[in-house]
Design a protein around this motif. Structure first.
Motif, short mmCIF file in Angstrom:
data_model
loop_
_atom_site.label_atom_id
_atom_site.label_comp_id
_atom_site.label_asym_id
_atom_site.label_seq_id
_atom_site.Cartn_x
_atom_site.Cartn_y
_atom_site.Cartn_z
N PRO A 118 0.84 -1.20 0.00
CA PRO A 118 0.00 0.00 0.00
C PRO A 118 0.87 1.26 0.00
O PRO A 118 1.84 1.33 0.76
N GLN A 119 0.58 2.16 -0.87
CA GLN A 119 1.37 3.40 -0.89
C GLN A 119 0.46 4.56 -1.17
O GLN A 119 -0.57 4.44 -1.84
N LEU A 120 0.85 5.73 -0.66
CA LEU A 120 0.05 6.93 -0.83
C LEU A 120 0.21 7.43 -2.26
O LEU A 120 1.31 7.76 -2.69
N CYS A 121 -0.87 7.46 -2.98
CA CYS A 121 -0.78 7.96 -4.35
C CYS A 121 -0.93 9.47 -4.36
O CYS A 121 -0.25 10.16 -5.08
N GLY A 122 -1.81 10.00 -3.53
CA GLY A 122 -1.99 11.44 -3.49
C GLY A 122 -3.33 11.83 -2.93
O GLY A 122 -3.93 11.08 -2.16
N THR A 160 -0.51 14.14 -7.11
CA THR A 160 0.41 13.10 -6.65
C THR A 160 1.47 13.62 -5.69
O THR A 160 2.24 12.85 -5.15
N SER A 161 1.55 14.89 -5.50
CA SER A 161 2.56 15.39 -4.54
C SER A 161 1.94 16.40 -3.59
O SER A 161 2.30 17.56 -3.58
N VAL A 185 7.90 14.27 -1.45
CA VAL A 185 8.01 13.01 -2.13
C VAL A 185 8.82 13.22 -3.41
O VAL A 185 8.81 14.30 -3.98
N THR A 222 8.51 12.50 -6.34
CA THR A 222 7.83 12.81 -7.60
C THR A 222 7.22 14.21 -7.61
O THR A 222 6.55 14.59 -8.56
N MET A 223 7.44 14.96 -6.54
CA MET A 223 6.94 16.33 -6.55
C MET A 223 7.73 17.13 -7.58
O MET A 223 8.94 16.97 -7.70
N LYS A 280 7.31 23.02 -7.37
CA LYS A 280 6.53 23.01 -6.13
C LYS A 280 7.45 22.89 -4.92
O LYS A 280 7.23 23.53 -3.90
N LYS A 311 8.66 7.50 -3.12
CA LYS A 311 7.23 7.38 -3.33
C LYS A 311 6.74 6.00 -2.92
O LYS A 311 5.68 5.86 -2.31
N PRO A 315 6.91 2.25 -1.03
CA PRO A 315 7.44 1.68 0.21
C PRO A 315 8.46 0.60 -0.09
O PRO A 315 8.65 0.20 -1.23
#
Lengths: 756, 756
Positions: free
Chosen positions: A619-623, A694-695, B700, B702-703, B707, B725, B727
């Motif tokens: 599981p990972q945070l997509c945004g 996503t960020s 993260v 991918t930011m 930004k 991004k 885990p």
């Protein structure tokens, strides 16, 4: 050691809670999602200044050609020009309106008085005022309740990121302009400066959101401005232009926007605001010249014109005892009086809001009572004053022959009461050699204006606070100056100016902008050190009692203003402590039914998106995905629904136009109820990746709340994601929003902090 | 679709790279860790405005009693008062010094001239100037090279977060004050405003860092200010006070600090700056009054006094053609001239830096050449001008009888050249009825001053840019005014003022602050709309050619200034793209030897701390530890070393005093070489948890870089941690610092972006 333990314990607690969906998830932030604006209860929203980095935006960025960037820049400056132009014209027309209405009123009354018909004159005066007052109140009560009051607190809140319904709507603009003309014309002790600031902001908003769809006025090519950041810039320009137009103080306007109105500021914005205000200055100058050259073209609009109290040519000369007197009598007592003013306004507003809530009729009745009171005072009190010989030339008729003054005599109290507020200020600022007021005159005037100013604010008309405060302050200053005259070399007119400064400092709590506004009004730069000193002292004194008047009103209206500084107790809390739940999260590819359900049962405006196996390894945070974007997706892009849980991203972005997802104007977003989704569609899946930011900004749950608040405020966020400290847990703990930083909420959760 | 692919590919690439310690880790940011300051190469450091949330700080927060918070507030305001007081006095003494030196010089020369000894007079004039110039240059070259030049770029860089060695050192302060007096006294076309800003900042820094340990001046109770945030506030006040003292423009000073100097701004700071400047205004007024009342107490310091060009009482009257002429001739051409000025200064500075680098002797020689050139022009050029009849009264001797003018005649060119710069400006601003300049006089003066101003900046003396630019602009404006005199009703003196505004706008690119400074200087508020218009146009015109002069100088000196706006190409890059390596990380409990090694082989100022099994369940990011804190720990707290790898935290925090870890003053930190660790100790362990900032700001990978840059700049960071991004990877990808956002570095990594 105990402290270290605290933190560890806290982390562990957080961990277990999140894992077990335990106690924390029950915390539910129900604090003021409602705000009272103009005594109308309405939901408020936060604005979002974050750059929403989703695929759509990236595509939009990439596809923008040079010509479009050029278009944007040209448009930006054109809008700044238009804001200046329109606000300048509105400010001028506002003045013409007020001057002509007041002039006509005095003319009619005076005619009757010259025929010795005092009762008829009184009836005429009261009647005129009453009609105008009822007109203003009716506009406010029936068309746009948000237009009542000063408007500066609302603009300040908007620029802090709080979007309350109809604050900047076209109807508010309309009522603000005409209500203000009628209200000031009706002789109330109110100014037109606050309303002008609000007017400027409304004009800017209207231009920026591409007109008003409601009234069929839109421009499609304004899509670049369909985001909160660009609108904020425009509205800042508008607020500054409002001050510039009201006071004819362009530099003061820029500084007002900077010091009082905005919460974020950039150097580039300074320049743009400056440009807007230069336009206002040029427009005003041209229009006034046009009026002056054209003779009677502007009716009774004459010398009075825009306030510009350039009446005192006395060179400031002062000695050390003068300085001490000024500091003590004006600085300290002015500060006390100012904070008392705020206190009384606060109390009275609470009382009035009970009356106002009962309905429009009660609002209008209240306005009628205050109007009658004001008329009585303005007409009646000069009776108490004796006629005095004219100093040199006698003033114009109504003052000169008020209540049967002998020739070459005039009634000095009527020269303050029985005229417009602007003229009264001008009379108070005149230097001491040219005119003198009796001590009793000044005392009567000061006391009645101080109290009238307080009781008038809060009734349902657009009412600025600057002029009442300047009036009270100037009469107080002149009073002190007259009393100290034997002991001082400082001119009494300059005392009046310093008195005005001290009251303004005591109520509004601004420094640089007030200083510059006063200097631009009076055109006397040599007063600078004294004005600075008085402002500093009165502000310091008043700050030890209560907050500035605009902050007070904002709090009274329940607007969740983010302060620049975190409260001390926030240092002892961590972000994880206040995060509220239950948290709704979506998968990267989510079932439509789940989304609709989440949108229906919550009022959240942002949902975390979590990619889960099998799409990813863990599981990972997509945004973060926004409610407004979800609604657009579900309403307009049903073709993207799939029967299987698969990512469709590679084919999708071309089907969107970024403009679909642009932020709509006020009150024009899609609502959940607008969705029309069949049962079959409910079972389908939709890929959220293209519209997911996503960020998003994230903080770790152990960050102190003070530090998180700093980030939230500095970057101008709407949602701040809290991530867990330790791995192996769900990738998100919760979301912090503006309400989670509000003292009321925090102190509700942790009542013991209140006693620290 | 291709674009989406890009992003995915990038994420995957990042993932595999980080996992395999692959290509990314080789990126090494070697860009400008060095900056040329005053042509001395020295290492620069970033300042850190982040709240370092480690256990120590938390303990310190908790232990602060109410009285200490009160102490802090009192101290804060006392320091603001002291800064105003001292800067005001220094500004006054600076003026007295310059006036007396210049006066004496003119007196001596004039005596010889009255005896018809022109050759001796010339020799005397050149000699005096040469001695003063050599004095100033010697101070600069030998004692404090950082004191050369304006100083505003350095202060601006400091307030952006760049700490270059000795920029604000006591020696710099000393040289700045005396070098400026000598330099201006030597008749150079330089001002004292830039140096005063630098002086104010130095004074603030000296007060804030608790004096100077080097000279034995310290106060221990200043520990509250031993951090970058509070120092930044003080230095902002100092810079503002400098402008206020130099121009006697307190409000202009506040705005200058706000618009040009600072990168971060808070409303509270506005108020404090305002207070400081009010103090400056009061001090200056009192001292001038003292001089005036005391008769000859201040030597030749007379009417000249502090510049206050309150000489033009002409009411601005203008018609539409006037307006067009002003816009075209002053706005547009002024802007062009201003940007040309910047261009030439840039070219010349590059040439001079080659000469200056050869050594102090060469610096002094260059100064001598420029001094001789200046003296020749000042003395010789008036010969070209014919004597003209005096307008009314004749000016004082040297101008009146310069080169044998008949009685009632005077040499108008000498009234500009053969006087102080301040008096020349005053003469140019006088209204047209009172005095007239020949067209040839104005042309000669304009051309020579424009060129002299350019060649003088960059030699090794403290040299402000305001006065040369005002001089050139005022003569240009007066020239245009004289030429247009038959066609315009606008006074020629006002043309001079507008000309000065247009040149200032064209070089400095400020708006509001210049506007207010000019108004405070000339005390003519009615000029406001015209001044605003001219400033706006000249700035816009000049902006399309190059950057403002201070930005140019800053870039030339290699100071890594963080712009408020991200470059467009940063939107197409992500944070992970520019993160540099190899990355050194520490365990929560780390071997002393490893720490010493890392400190020795890298110059990093921050290291991520990662808790690993067995201390935790999986590798997790504990936080960030600063080099300076590590050095203190290793030097002063060896008792905390343990033989086993265990956490000692619970017993540790009591042993520290937060003050141990407070940020020391400039150049007084501990260096790695100061460490004295035995071989045995090298094998021991130390627990880093108490000094680790457990909640650093993270983004993260991918930011987008744009930004991330926004966050970095808005919050004022030194280190920004980039986290993965996905885990299952090491918990940190890298650290972004100021240098990673510099265009030179990014374009070096991705050269193709240059051609977009």
């Amino acid at each position: 050691m105990e402290r270290k333990g605290d933190i560890e314990e806290r982390i562990e607690r957080g961990m277990s809670e999140a894992l077990l969906s335990g106690r924390r998830k029950i915390i539910n932030n129900t604090s003021s999602q409602l705000a009272i604006v103009g005594s109308n209860i309405c939901p408020i929203q936060s604005l979002d200044y974050e750059i929403i980095e989703n695929d759509l935006l990236k595509q939009d960025w990439r596809s923008r050609r040079k010509v479009e960037i050029y278009q944007y820049v040209v448009l930006k400056w054109t809008l700044a020009l238009l804001i200046g132009l329109i606000t300048g014209i509105v400010g001028f027309l506002n003045n013409i309106g007020v001057e002509n209405i007041s002039g006509l009123k005095v003319l009619l009354t005076n005619n009757l008085m010259q025929q010795q018909k005092y009762e008829e004159a009184f009836a005429m005066y009261v009647g005129c005022n009453m009609i105008l007052a009822v007109g203003a109140a009716a506009l406010c009560a029936y068309i746009a309740p948000a237009a009542a009051g000063s408007g500066i607190p609302e603009v300040k809140a908007y620029l802090n990121g709080i979007d309350a319904h109809s604050i900047l709507a076209p109807s508010t603009l309309f009522v603000k302009i005409f209500g203000s003309i009628l209200g000031v014309g009706a002789g109330f002790v109110v100014g037109k400066e606050g309303p002008m600031v609000h007017t400027g902001a409304c004009i800017a908003n209207l231009l920026g959101q591409g007109g008003s769809t409601k009234y069929g006025l839109t421009w499609k090519w304004l899509r670049y401005f369909k985001n909160d950041r660009d609108r904020r810039d425009l509205i800042t320009c508008g607020a500054a232009a409002g001050v510039a137009a009201a006071f004819r103080a362009p530099v003061g306007g820029v500084l007002f926007a900077l010091e009082e109105a905005t919460s974020w500021w950039r150097s580039a914005l300074l320049w743009r605001t400056f440009f807007t205000n230069a336009v206002v200055a040029v427009v005003l100058r041209a229009l006034i010249q046009f009026c002056e050259e054209g003779g009677g073209q502007c009716g009774l609009f004459g010398k009075g014109g825009l306030i510009m109290f350039d009446v005192n040519s006395a060179k400031p000369a002062y000695t050390t005892p003068d300085l001490l007197a000024v500091i003590l009598f004006l600085g300290v007592i002015g500060g006390l009086m100012g904070s008392l003013y705020n206190y009384l306004i606060d109390k009275l507003l609470r009382t009035y809001s009970i009356i106002n809530e009962k309905g429009p009729i009660f609002k209008i009745l209240l306005v009628m009572i205050i109007s009658f009171l004001t008329s009585c005072i303005r007409f009646g009190l000069p009776l108490l004053s004796k006629c005095v010989p004219c100093p040199g030339e006698c003033p114009a008729p109504p003052t000169a022959n008020f209540h049967d003054c002998p020739p070459n005599h005039y009634n000095d109290l009527s020269s303050l009461f029985f005229t417009t507020n602007d003229d009264a200020i001008r009379n108070l600022f005149i230097d001491g050699q040219n005119t003198g007021f009796q001590l009793s005159t000044l005392i009567i005037f000061f006391v009645s204006i101080y109290l009238l100013g307080i009781v008038t604010y809060g009734v349902a008309i657009p009412s600025g606070l600057f002029i009442p405060v300047i009036l009270a302050g100037a009469s107080y200053g002149r009073l002190i100056g007259t009393m100290l005259a034997p002991y001082t070399v400082l001119d009494t007119g300059l005392f009046a100016l310093l008195g005005a400064a001290s009251f303004l400092g005591g109520t509004m709590r601004m420094t640089v902008s007030l200083c510059v506004i006063l200097l631009e009004l009076t055109n006397n730069l040599l007063m600078l050190p004294l004005v600075m000193l008085v402002l500093l002292i009165s502000k310091s004194v008043a700050d030890s009692f209560n907050k500035g008047v605009y902050d007070q009103i904002m709090r009274l209206k329940g607007l969740p203003y983010m302060e620049a500084h975190a409260e001390p107790y926030m240092r002892n809390l961590v972000a994880g402590d206040v995060v509220s739940g239950p948290l709704f999260t979506f998968c990267g590819v989510e079932k439509v039914g789940n989304i609709v359900h989440a949108l229906k049962v919550t009022s959240h405006h942002g949902f975390p998106v979590i990619d889960e196996p099998p799409l990813t390894y863990a599981p990972q945070l997509c945004g973060l995905v926004l409610r407004s974007h979800l609604l657009v997706l579900l309403l307009k892009h049903k073709t993207l629904f799939t029967r299987e849980k698969v990512m469709t991203t590679s084919t999708v972005t071309n089907k969107f136009k970024a403009n679909d997802f642009a932020k709509p104007g006020l009150g024009r977003g899609i609502r959940v109820d607008d969705l029309d989704i069949s049962k079959e569609e409910m079972e389908m899946f939709v890929d959220l990746h293209p519209i997911t930011n996503t960020s998003p900004y994230t903080v770790v749950e152990t960050m102190s709340l003070a530090k998180a608040a700093l980030l939230f405020r500095e970057v101008g966020l709407r949602h701040l994601l809290v991530v867990p400290k330790t791995p192996g847990r769900p990738p998100i703990v919760g979301i912090l929003t503006r309400h989670d930083f509000m003292p009321e909420y925090i102190l509700g959760l942790f009542p013991h902090l209140n006693h620290q």
